[in-house]
Design an enzyme around this catalytic site. Sequence first.
Site, short mmCIF file in Angstrom:
data_model
loop_
_atom_site.label_atom_id
_atom_site.label_comp_id
_atom_site.label_asym_id
_atom_site.label_seq_id
_atom_site.Cartn_x
_atom_site.Cartn_y
_atom_site.Cartn_z
N TYR A 19 4.97 -0.56 0.13
CA TYR A 19 3.84 -0.05 -0.86
C TYR A 19 3.46 -1.04 -1.87
O TYR A 19 3.52 -0.84 -2.95
CB TYR A 19 4.68 1.18 -1.66
CG TYR A 19 5.30 2.03 -0.86
CD1 TYR A 19 4.63 2.75 0.39
CD2 TYR A 19 6.69 2.41 -0.88
CE1 TYR A 19 5.01 3.69 1.17
CE2 TYR A 19 7.40 3.16 0.10
CZ TYR A 19 6.56 4.12 1.06
OH TYR A 19 7.16 4.82 1.92
N TYR A 147 6.82 15.33 1.99
CA TYR A 147 6.88 14.09 2.53
C TYR A 147 8.03 14.12 3.54
O TYR A 147 9.13 14.52 3.30
CB TYR A 147 7.12 13.18 1.44
CG TYR A 147 7.38 11.64 1.92
CD1 TYR A 147 6.22 10.92 2.21
CD2 TYR A 147 8.72 11.32 2.05
CE1 TYR A 147 6.41 9.61 2.84
CE2 TYR A 147 8.80 10.03 2.56
CZ TYR A 147 7.57 9.13 2.86
OH TYR A 147 7.82 7.88 3.35
N LYS A 277 19.22 8.66 5.39
CA LYS A 277 19.42 8.26 4.07
C LYS A 277 21.07 7.70 3.58
O LYS A 277 21.70 6.93 4.25
CB LYS A 277 18.79 9.03 3.04
CG LYS A 277 17.23 8.68 2.81
CD LYS A 277 16.58 9.12 1.79
CE LYS A 277 15.17 9.03 1.64
NZ LYS A 277 14.80 7.68 1.66
#
Length: 428
Positions: A19, A147, A277
């Site tokens: 990003y 998302y 994660k």
Amino acid sequence: MKTDQEYLDLDKQLLWHPYTSMSKPSPHFLVEKASGCEITLSDGRTLIDGMSSWWSVIHGYNHPTMNAAIQAQLSQVSHVMFGGLTHKPAIELAEKLIAITPTELQRVFFSDSGSVSVEVALKMAIQYWNTQDKPNKQFFVTPKSGYHGDTFAAMSVCDPENGMHNLFTGALTQQFFISPPPTGLSEPIKAEYLDEIRKTIEENHQHIAGFIIEPVVQNAGGMRFYNPDYLNHIRALCDEFEILLIFDEIATGFGRTGKLFATDHTNICPDIMCVGKALTGGYMTLAATLTNDKVALGISDNGGVFMHGPTFMGNPLACSAANASLSILSEYNIPEKISQLETWMKEALEPCEQLEQVKEVRCLGGIGVVELKNAINLHEIQPKFVELGVWVRPFGKLIYLMPPYVISQQQVQTLAKAIYQVVSEEPC
């Protein structure tokens, strides 16, 4: 030997960070080491980590149990292909995951990352219906503000308008989008929202393979908390119209919402669940897609093999890290530990509510959110946090905390004071 600045110059020249623009990159800070809840920069400064390195390092950095598990596995085998071969760390991890997730989830497919676990889930759903003589079920229904990752199929079920992937819209499969769940954990269920879901499903169920949603918290789409009872109603609609229910627990799993999984806020079980994660305590990249016998045997008995096979699937080092992380997690009293963390964050962030720049402060479990009225400039605001000795990475209008579970109250207070100071200096 290169100086720190020479390394940073090379970083700016060679590396394309996530990003981030190559021509106008955001500042990057050179890390020397990390321990507990602190990141030490090469210049000696220490930063209290409020991000758990994108929500994964739940036990803190450089944990002795985690280190020992990986070192022990390294002396045995660091990687071996999962096609035709297997190993104890993967078998033990599957056993542990099945023991702590909803009862009906009995089969585990490992992959490399959370985004890929979503790809696997979507492929499972499509292949399942194909083996049930319903080949037209190729699409998915999902709420906006969601998302699910940056790979192509995962992008197709992310918010198509306000999400980060709208420039790829023309190249993505067009899915069925509904409004995001109304916010408020204890807000009454809105019948009109359920009517919208029913209408979308009634009109399109012949083409819908699955309903994918982040349970209880829509994370990167806005840190939105909603009433878990909506999921009970969605489960009933999926059953009524023959649609598989997919829960994306990549961000919410392993205690983050105050329960072991966000699914545990409901009385239902999804057909497919994605985790990642925090699965390895932030040490290695690993994810898993769990499913029930209906899907696994439906595919296997009628269509043979499931068509997916990552090279590093079931990596022994990653599985060993995950086994160690789950063992540490089992020693916590999750409701008590995360409730304490939630209390600390609520108290510490409360002063932010008085700032004119702030729209709302909200907390759930190990998630603390300060929502601003206007979007911030990450390029400008990130160094301000570093100067105050904290690592906080905002996005859009959101400055949030997802710290390691082992963080102290004093460290939470330091994070919150830094947020207050930085926000108070922002224009209204």
